[in-house]
Design a protein around this motif. Structure first.
Motif, PDB file in Angstrom:
ATOM      1  N   ALA B 211       0.836  -1.209   0.000  1.00 13.96           N
ATOM      2  CA  ALA B 211       0.000   0.000   0.000  1.00 13.96           C
ATOM      3  C   ALA B 211       0.867   1.254   0.000  1.00 13.96           C
ATOM      4  N   ALA B 212       1.934   1.231   0.794  1.00 11.97           N
ATOM      5  CA  ALA B 212       2.814   2.413   0.856  1.00 11.97           C
ATOM      6  C   ALA B 212       3.482   2.665  -0.484  1.00 11.97           C
ATOM      7  N   ALA B 213       3.971   1.605  -1.106  1.00 16.62           N
ATOM      8  CA  ALA B 213       4.646   1.771  -2.400  1.00 16.62           C
ATOM      9  C   ALA B 213       3.683   2.300  -3.454  1.00 16.62           C
ATOM     10  N   LEU B 216       2.948   6.035  -3.084  1.00 20.06           N
ATOM     11  CA  LEU B 216       4.010   6.884  -3.641  1.00 20.06           C
ATOM     12  C   LEU B 216       4.076   6.772  -5.161  1.00 20.06           C
ATOM     13  N   ILE B 223       4.036  11.442   1.123  1.00 19.64           N
ATOM     14  CA  ILE B 223       4.766  10.516   2.004  1.00 19.64           C
ATOM     15  C   ILE B 223       4.036  10.392   3.342  1.00 19.64           C
ATOM     16  N   VAL B 224       3.841  11.521   3.990  1.00 17.77           N
ATOM     17  CA  VAL B 224       3.255  11.509   5.330  1.00 17.77           C
ATOM     18  C   VAL B 224       1.952  12.300   5.290  1.00 17.77           C
ATOM     19  N   ALA B 275       1.659   7.312   1.997  1.00 15.11           N
ATOM     20  CA  ALA B 275       2.453   6.128   2.355  1.00 15.11           C
ATOM     21  C   ALA B 275       2.439   5.916   3.860  1.00 15.11           C
ATOM     22  N   LEU B 276       2.437   7.012   4.628  1.00 14.70           N
ATOM     23  CA  LEU B 276       2.383   6.923   6.085  1.00 14.70           C
ATOM     24  C   LEU B 276       1.126   7.666   6.546  1.00 14.70           C
ATOM     25  N   PRO B 277      -0.001   7.000   6.540  1.00  6.89           N
ATOM     26  CA  PRO B 277      -1.250   7.712   6.857  1.00  6.89           C
ATOM     27  C   PRO B 277      -1.445   7.987   8.346  1.00  6.89           C
TER      28      PRO B 277
END
Lengths: 234, 319
Positions: B211-213, B216, B223-224, B275-277
């Motif tokens: 999910a993070a990849a 992005l 990112i955040v 990516a960093l929810p």
């Protein structure tokens, strides 16, 4: 004298003459009736209870049952859990301090520095949440062994530091999975799980910051778990 | 012969009073109740009834075991593969994007194989198809918002096809991997054995990475999440947000000509994926916005982790 006229005085005399026995009989009848009526609710309850003795059907009900061979897990951490969580906290604090070192060395800038700062704050939050779970048993200190072993990797170019950080996040993930395989208390398992999934995201973000271009490199997760025996809490 | 009745046998010698009636009635009820309570209980195997009624079907017991949780997890991975297939079919994806989705399908297939082993170990039979409720309730409406369809039922208008299928397809793929991570995380406190918890978290962390990849890949700047930045006390995020321009009337300008105020329509604020929810793994419903915005809003659907009504119980034997 007609029949009625003849009967009335006789009946009146009969009533007057039997007044004492009749009163006694009436009192007995009223008492019996009252007793019977007072027993009515109790008897009806008994009858109702007998009618409800059929076993309740379980058809269509959802039963949440643990595996037959195990007892329900406790919510609070056990003594063994606390030891594992204490090790986890020292690791989280060591990682936080390593990010502090990298940020102090200005290894990152702009949006990347913001992201690394957010990751640093997350690790501090993890350590705090472990303190919240185990209270006075929380060591509240970093693992110097881990910090000293990694310190040199957290200075230099952004790509190099990001790669070292990604590797360390993968180590943290592997360690937490190992810990999860031993934890008994449900609260502790939920906390470590919620930390673990985000540290996995950290690793992917840091891999990409480090320049990983292929998907397999971005998703790399080849960390080796730290053994609590090798990183004892002082 | 005398027709006078003897005073001793005259039944109306004392008229029946109201009090007497109550007494007799109470006594009768009391004795009847006593007799009923003390009587032996007769069990009616087939009580009398009127008409021929089919006895109601008895549902099987639904017991939530470790095996049921593994079966459910496998079913959701099958559904995620279905969703990724929809993304590929309808999303007009580039070769790079298609490669990502293909890799994610392969990863979900590997997770299914692993979950089948865990299911067997836990004493249940592996589940080999998609989660029926997940597909019916979630994937159907999502597909409709991408392809469009004629109105049905009480709907007033047709469902318009997506204005950007690629955007929606990638959002769908991202949401599915996020749901996979959340699902495995949610299973941890429900599983009875520590080794099972560690096993599902292997799948959770792998899905979280995917999910993070993808977040992005959709937007490298995301990112955040702003909330996490706020938690980190980053006061001046450098993330550039789209600005809206408004051409308004210049009040200092003096003219007799009629003036008009033209406000540029603000661009629709599409849902963003980070990516960093959050700082900790969330178990909230994953919100997925798909389809063409209409009336200032976009169709949004909540994707939740499986619960009692979407578990694949042991009595379910057919896909």
């Amino acid at each position: 004298m007609d029949i009625k006229q003849a009967a009335l005085p006789t009946a009146a005399a009969h009533t007057a003459g039997d007044s004492a026995p009749m009163a006694r009989r009436r009192i007995l009848a009223a008492g019996a009736s009252g007793a019977a009526l007072s027993l009515l609710p109790w008897l009806s309850d008994r009858a109702g209870a007998q009618a409800r003795t059929a076993p309740p059907t379980s058809g269509g009900e959802t039963v949440i049952a643990p595996a037959p061979t195990t007892a329900p897990a406790p919510k609070r951490p056990t003594a063994a859990d606390i030891e594992l969580l204490a090790v986890a906290q020292t690791i989280e604090l060591a990682i936080r301090d390593l990010y502090d070192a990298a940020l102090a060395a200005n290894s990152f800038e702009g949006a990347t520095a913001e992201a690394v700062t957010a990751i640093r704050e997350a690790h501090e939050a993890y350590a705090q949440s472990i303190s919240g779970l185990i209270g006075a048993d929380a060591p509240g200190i970093r693992s110097d062994k881990l910090y000293n072993a990694q310190r040199s990797n957290f200075s230099g170019s952004a790509a190099a530091v990001a790669q070292a950080a990604a590797d360390l996040e993968n180590v943290a993930c592997a360690t937490h999975i190992d810990i999860l395989g031993s934890l008994i208390g449900v609260d502790a398992t939920g906390l470590i799980a919620s930390i673990l999934v985000v540290e996995a995201r950290h690793a992917t973000v840091l891999n990409i910051i480090a320049g990983a271009s292929t998907l397999s490199n971005q998703l790399a997760s080849d960390g080796v778990a730290l053994s609590p025996a090798d990183y004892p809490v002082k | 012969m005398n027709n006078q009745t003897s005073p001793d046998t005259f039944i109306n010698a004392e008229p029946l009073s109201r009090r007497g009636l109550l007494r007799v009635g109470g006594l009768t009820i009391g004795l009847a109740t006593l007799a009923a309570a003390c009587a032996t209980e007769a069990k009616e195997v087939k009580p009398a009834r009127v008409g021929d009624v089919t006895p109601p079907a008895k549902l099987p017991d639904a017991v939530v075991t470790d095996g049921v949780l593994f079966r459910t997890a496998a079913s959701v991975h099958y559904s995620i593969i279905d969703a990724h297939t929809i993304s590929k079919e309808l999303g007009n994806l580039s070769p790079e994007q298609t490669a990502i989705v293909d890799a994610y399908i392969a990863a979900n297939e590997a997770a299914i194989r692993d979950l089948a082993k865990s299911t067997t170990e836990a004493g249940s039979k592996p589940w080999t198809c998609a989660n029926p409720r997940f597909d019916r309730v979630l994937l159907g409406p999502i597909r409709d918002r991408i392809t469009g369809r004629p109105k049905t039922g009480s709907e007033e208008t047709d469902v318009a096809p997506s204005d950007d299928p690629t955007r929606d397809a990638l959002a769908l793929a991202h949401a599915m991997e996020t749901v996979a991570a959340e699902m495995h995380q949610s299973l941890v406190p429900q599983l009875s054995l520590p080794k099972y918890r560690a096993a599902v978290m292997q799948h959770a962390q792998a899905a979280a990475r995917r999910a993070a990849a993808l977040a992005l890949a959709i937007n490298p700047a995301n990112i955040v999440s702003p909330l996490s930045l706020e938690n980190a006390n980053v006061s001046t995020p450098t993330t550039v947000e789209a600005t809206t321009t408004t051409a308004a009337q210049d009040i200092t300008q003096s003219t007799d000509a009629p003036t008009t105020t033209v406000a540029a329509a603000a661009p629709f604020d599409f849902q963003q994926y980070y990516a960093l929810p959050s700082q900790f793994g969330s178990l909230n419903a994953v919100q997925l916005g798909v389809g063409v915005p209409s009336g200032g809003a976009q169709f949004t659907i909540n994707l939740e982790t499986p619960s009692l009504n979407s578990l694949v119980y042991d009595y379910q034997t057919e896909c």
